[in-house]
Design a protein around this motif. Structure first.
Motif, mmCIF file in Angstrom:
data_model
loop_
_atom_site.group_PDB
_atom_site.id
_atom_site.type_symbol
_atom_site.label_atom_id
_atom_site.label_comp_id
_atom_site.label_asym_id
_atom_site.label_seq_id
_atom_site.Cartn_x
_atom_site.Cartn_y
_atom_site.Cartn_z
ATOM 1 N N ARG A 115 76.916 62.727 24.829
ATOM 2 C CA ARG A 115 76.580 62.194 26.144
ATOM 3 C C ARG A 115 77.114 60.788 26.344
ATOM 4 N NH1 ARG A 115 70.603 61.990 24.089
ATOM 5 N NH2 ARG A 115 70.540 59.908 23.206
ATOM 6 N N ARG A 116 77.705 60.190 25.305
ATOM 7 C CA ARG A 116 78.183 58.822 25.456
ATOM 8 C C ARG A 116 79.558 58.791 26.104
ATOM 9 N NH1 ARG A 116 76.795 56.255 19.570
ATOM 10 N NH2 ARG A 116 74.543 56.324 19.787
ATOM 11 N N ILE A 117 79.785 57.725 26.851
ATOM 12 C CA ILE A 117 81.127 57.489 27.360
ATOM 13 C C ILE A 117 81.881 56.732 26.274
ATOM 14 C CG2 ILE A 117 82.490 56.324 29.121
ATOM 15 C CD1 ILE A 117 80.050 56.580 30.981
ATOM 16 N N ARG A 124 86.066 48.257 27.991
ATOM 17 C CA ARG A 124 84.739 47.951 28.523
ATOM 18 C C ARG A 124 84.723 46.583 29.194
ATOM 19 N NH1 ARG A 124 81.099 51.467 27.070
ATOM 20 N NH2 ARG A 124 81.640 52.754 25.284
ATOM 21 N N ASN A 269 81.046 47.804 12.023
ATOM 22 C CA ASN A 269 81.354 49.092 12.631
ATOM 23 C C ASN A 269 81.312 48.953 14.151
ATOM 24 O OD1 ASN A 269 78.449 48.885 12.436
ATOM 25 N ND2 ASN A 269 78.408 50.960 13.249
ATOM 26 N N ARG A 271 81.001 50.461 18.000
ATOM 27 C CA ARG A 271 80.146 51.487 18.605
ATOM 28 C C ARG A 271 80.918 52.743 18.957
ATOM 29 N NH1 ARG A 271 75.148 49.831 19.093
ATOM 30 N NH2 ARG A 271 74.696 51.937 19.767
ATOM 31 N N ARG A 296 76.722 36.162 14.316
ATOM 32 C CA ARG A 296 76.340 36.635 15.657
ATOM 33 C C ARG A 296 77.546 36.611 16.592
ATOM 34 N NH1 ARG A 296 72.026 36.847 18.812
ATOM 35 N NH2 ARG A 296 70.582 36.175 17.205
ATOM 36 N N ILE A 299 80.236 39.336 15.447
ATOM 37 C CA ILE A 299 79.891 40.729 15.760
ATOM 38 C C ILE A 299 79.972 40.953 17.266
ATOM 39 C CG2 ILE A 299 78.101 42.507 15.661
ATOM 40 C CD1 ILE A 299 77.053 41.260 13.112
ATOM 41 N N THR A 300 79.464 39.976 18.031
ATOM 42 C CA THR A 300 79.499 40.118 19.489
ATOM 43 C C THR A 300 80.940 40.268 19.972
ATOM 44 O OG1 THR A 300 77.520 38.752 19.636
ATOM 45 C CG2 THR A 300 78.770 39.046 21.657
ATOM 46 N N ARG A 303 82.671 43.564 19.066
ATOM 47 C CA ARG A 303 82.260 44.733 19.839
ATOM 48 C C ARG A 303 82.605 44.624 21.314
ATOM 49 N NH1 ARG A 303 76.599 45.928 16.649
ATOM 50 N NH2 ARG A 303 77.605 46.814 14.822
ATOM 51 N N GLU A 324 72.278 49.494 5.991
ATOM 52 C CA GLU A 324 71.582 49.809 7.232
ATOM 53 C C GLU A 324 71.138 51.260 7.318
ATOM 54 O OE1 GLU A 324 71.030 47.935 9.995
ATOM 55 O OE2 GLU A 324 72.107 46.093 9.536
ATOM 56 N N ARG A 325 71.925 52.154 6.767
ATOM 57 C CA ARG A 325 71.654 53.565 6.955
ATOM 58 C C ARG A 325 71.276 54.261 5.652
ATOM 59 N NH1 ARG A 325 70.728 52.438 11.121
ATOM 60 N NH2 ARG A 325 71.623 52.959 13.124
ATOM 61 N N GLU B 20 77.219 52.700 25.898
ATOM 62 C CA GLU B 20 77.655 54.071 26.113
ATOM 63 C C GLU B 20 76.475 55.034 26.180
ATOM 64 O OE1 GLU B 20 77.708 52.350 23.496
ATOM 65 O OE2 GLU B 20 77.107 53.531 21.761
ATOM 66 N N SER B 21 75.250 54.509 26.029
ATOM 67 C CA SER B 21 74.102 55.405 25.919
ATOM 68 C C SER B 21 73.376 55.553 27.253
ATOM 69 C CB SER B 21 73.122 54.853 24.888
ATOM 70 O OG SER B 21 72.520 53.681 25.402
ATOM 71 N N ASP B 22 72.561 56.560 27.360
ATOM 72 C CA ASP B 22 71.680 56.724 28.501
ATOM 73 C C ASP B 22 70.255 56.802 27.963
ATOM 74 O OD1 ASP B 22 70.335 57.266 30.754
ATOM 75 O OD2 ASP B 22 71.315 59.164 31.205
ATOM 76 N N ASP B 37 72.096 54.528 17.434
ATOM 77 C CA ASP B 37 72.878 53.860 16.390
ATOM 78 C C ASP B 37 72.700 52.340 16.448
ATOM 79 O OD1 ASP B 37 74.475 53.620 14.214
ATOM 80 O OD2 ASP B 37 76.373 54.008 15.238
ATOM 81 N N ASP B 39 71.843 48.896 14.789
ATOM 82 C CA ASP B 39 71.776 48.260 13.464
ATOM 83 C C ASP B 39 70.874 47.021 13.540
ATOM 84 O OD1 ASP B 39 73.280 46.264 14.645
ATOM 85 O OD2 ASP B 39 75.148 46.827 13.662
ATOM 86 N N SER B 40 70.742 46.292 12.425
ATOM 87 C CA SER B 40 69.775 45.192 12.405
ATOM 88 C C SER B 40 70.189 44.072 13.369
ATOM 89 C CB SER B 40 69.616 44.649 10.986
ATOM 90 O OG SER B 40 70.865 44.284 10.469
ATOM 91 N N PHE B 41 71.492 43.917 13.559
ATOM 92 C CA PHE B 41 71.972 42.915 14.519
ATOM 93 C C PHE B 41 71.567 43.309 15.945
ATOM 94 C CE2 PHE B 41 75.353 41.510 17.432
ATOM 95 C CZ PHE B 41 75.198 40.144 17.302
#
Lengths: 397, 81
Positions: A115-117, A124, A269, A271, A296, A299-300, A303, A324-325, B20-22, B37, B39-41
């Motif tokens: 469902r993601r674009i 973006r 990573n 998105r 910060r 990462i910003t 992305r 994290e996972r 990208e989410s709804d 998805d 993460d901690s950030f």
């Protein structure tokens, strides 16, 4: 006269597409000024110039994809007199590889129900900047991923007859961002495993003291200044590298070169898929608060677009954090020409013996992948020992 | 503010973090970190935005209580009372 060339923004880059010039002929530039934005398979990167001078000529047009090393501009460096312009017929750059000529790579299949674009960070940003609804844009990448080119095509909205005209084959991107990024990662990782004799080391670290210290520190801070658990790890790596500098550097032309400054590449990573490892520059001089602010920011920008070329090229070692996972242990693949990669897994409660007593402690598995041409096991052991020691004395971080 | 008023604001914050989410398609008891998805950030940014928007500072020790939409809505409406 300095030639400004398409830089290699990482070992996995072969070519880049010029998105925009931030300067025009006649502009004065200083070292580290951003003068162009280039889209690689991974991201749109702001490119800095490495000489002071005046922009003499721009040789590549926005939208052109050119191989690494192609001369993109001529900068007249200070102290040089005006020189007669070379004739226009002088060959200035190798021809851009025909876009359609690249072999069709294997497409990555996305689940139809997703469902993601899907869109690249630059797409973006561009869409947000121009007020375009991503949902209304037809992506041409795999799984319908939207690239910056798709956004550029979306404005100004084409008249009806334009729309009905088929897109000329040469204008159609040969591949979407996902496939291209996958290929770039594949090339870099294959090269690393082909060339670098990896040696792997692992240690388990009791994180109780660091986590207690972090919790106390974060209680003192307003929420926007809270420090993430990975930050003391980055700090400890930086301090351990000062003790074992051999791991901070490169293997180039058959020789080990130790870097003076510490620029820690941090795997982020993205998105929409894939990953990127820009550098936190000059890590050695930064305490945890500065590192958190730097992370910060990094990462910003990773992305949303806006990484700089220096961040893409100057990493002297890389950290990958897969905790994290729920991954407990990661043995990473070194980014050439670096000689080491540090991996962190998830911190989990484990039975732990200390001073003859059995207790339950939050345990982190830290790993080190090292280029055995550059360093021996003993130095690697010293590094992991230093890392552990620093994390047992968090007040020194 | 009641739950029906808080909800769209939370959706807006989540969309800012995972563009990208709804989020409106989230099941009330779905783990948001996994579903989007996060993460901690991203999670820290989420709590910063909650603080900016509602003036509620969520201590780190409460992070574990805020995994689903229904948990978040319950927690925030409690804190607002």
């Amino acid at each position: 006269m300095a030639e400004f060339r398409m830089p290699s923004l990482g070992s996995d880059m072969e070519a880049g597409t010029l998105l925009e010039w931030r300067v025009k002929p006649g502009d004065r530039v200083r070292r580290r000024d951003v003068i162009a934005v280039v889209e690689t398979e991974k991201a749109a990167i702001e490119i800095e110039v490495y000489a002071d001078g005046i922009v003499e000529r721009l040789l590549v047009q926005p939208g052109e994809k050119v191989p690494v090393g192609t001369v993109m501009a001529i900068i007249r460096t200070e102290a040089e007199p005006d020189t007669p312009r070379p004739t226009a017929s002088e060959p200035v750059s190798p021809p851009a590889p025909a876009k359609a000529a690249t072999p069709e790579p294997m497409e990555i299949q996305f689940p139809a129900a997703d469902r993601r674009i899907k869109a690249s960070p630059y797409a973006r940003r561009l869409a947000a900047h121009r007020g375009i609804d991503l949902g209304a844009v037809q992506g041409t990448g795999p799984g319908g991923a939207i690239s910056a080119a798709d956004i550029q095509r979306a404005v100004p909205s084409a008249p009806a007859e334009e729309k009905s005209r088929p897109v000329p084959a040469e204008d159609k991107p040969a591949e979407g961002p996902h496939t291209a990024m996958r290929r770039a990662i594949a090339a870099a990782m294959a090269r690393s495993k082909r060339e670098i004799p990896h040696a792997y080391f692992q240690t388990r670290i009791d994180m109780q003291r660091t986590l207690d210290w972090l919790a106390a520190e974060n209680l003192k801070r307003p929420i926007q200044n809270r420090i993430l658990p990975v930050v003391p790890l980055i700090r400890a790596v930086s301090l351990a590298l000062e003790e074992v500098p051999e791991l901070n550097g490169f293997w180039v032309e058959g020789r080990h070169r130790i870097a003076e400054a510490i620029h820690i590449g941090f795997v982020i990573n993205l998105r929409q898929g894939g990953l990127i490892a820009p550098a936190l520059l000059n890590t050695a001089q930064k305490g945890v608060d500065e590192l958190m602010a730097g992370l910060r920011d990094l990462i910003t920008r990773a992305r949303s677009g806006g990484l700089r070329s220096s961040e893409m090229t100057e990493a002297t070692i890389t950290i990958t954090n897969l905790g994290e996972r729920g991954v407990e242990t990661v043995f990473g693949i070194i980014y050439p020409p670096q000689v080491a990669l540090v991996g962190f897994g998830k911190i989990t409660d484990q039975p732990w013996c200390e001073n003859g007593m059995l207790g339950i402690r939050p345990i982190l598995t830290a790993t080190l992948s090292a280029d055995h041409r550059a360093v021996d096991g003993h130095r690697c052991a010293l590094f992991l020992d230093a890392l552990n020691r620093r994390l047992q004395e968090p007040s020194t971080l | 503010m009641n739950i029906d008023e808080i909800k769209p604001v939370i959706f807006g914050i989540l969309r800012g973090i995972a563009p990208e989410s709804d989020p409106s398609t989230l099941d009330p008891d779905e783990n948001i970190r996994q579903a989007l998805d996060i993460d901690s950030f991203d999670a820290l940014n989420f709590f910063v935005r909650i603080n900016d928007t509602f003036g509620i500072s969520v201590p780190e020790s409460d992070y574990g209580q805020l995994n689903t939409m229904s948990e978040i809505l319950g927690y925030l409406s409690n804190r607002m009372e």
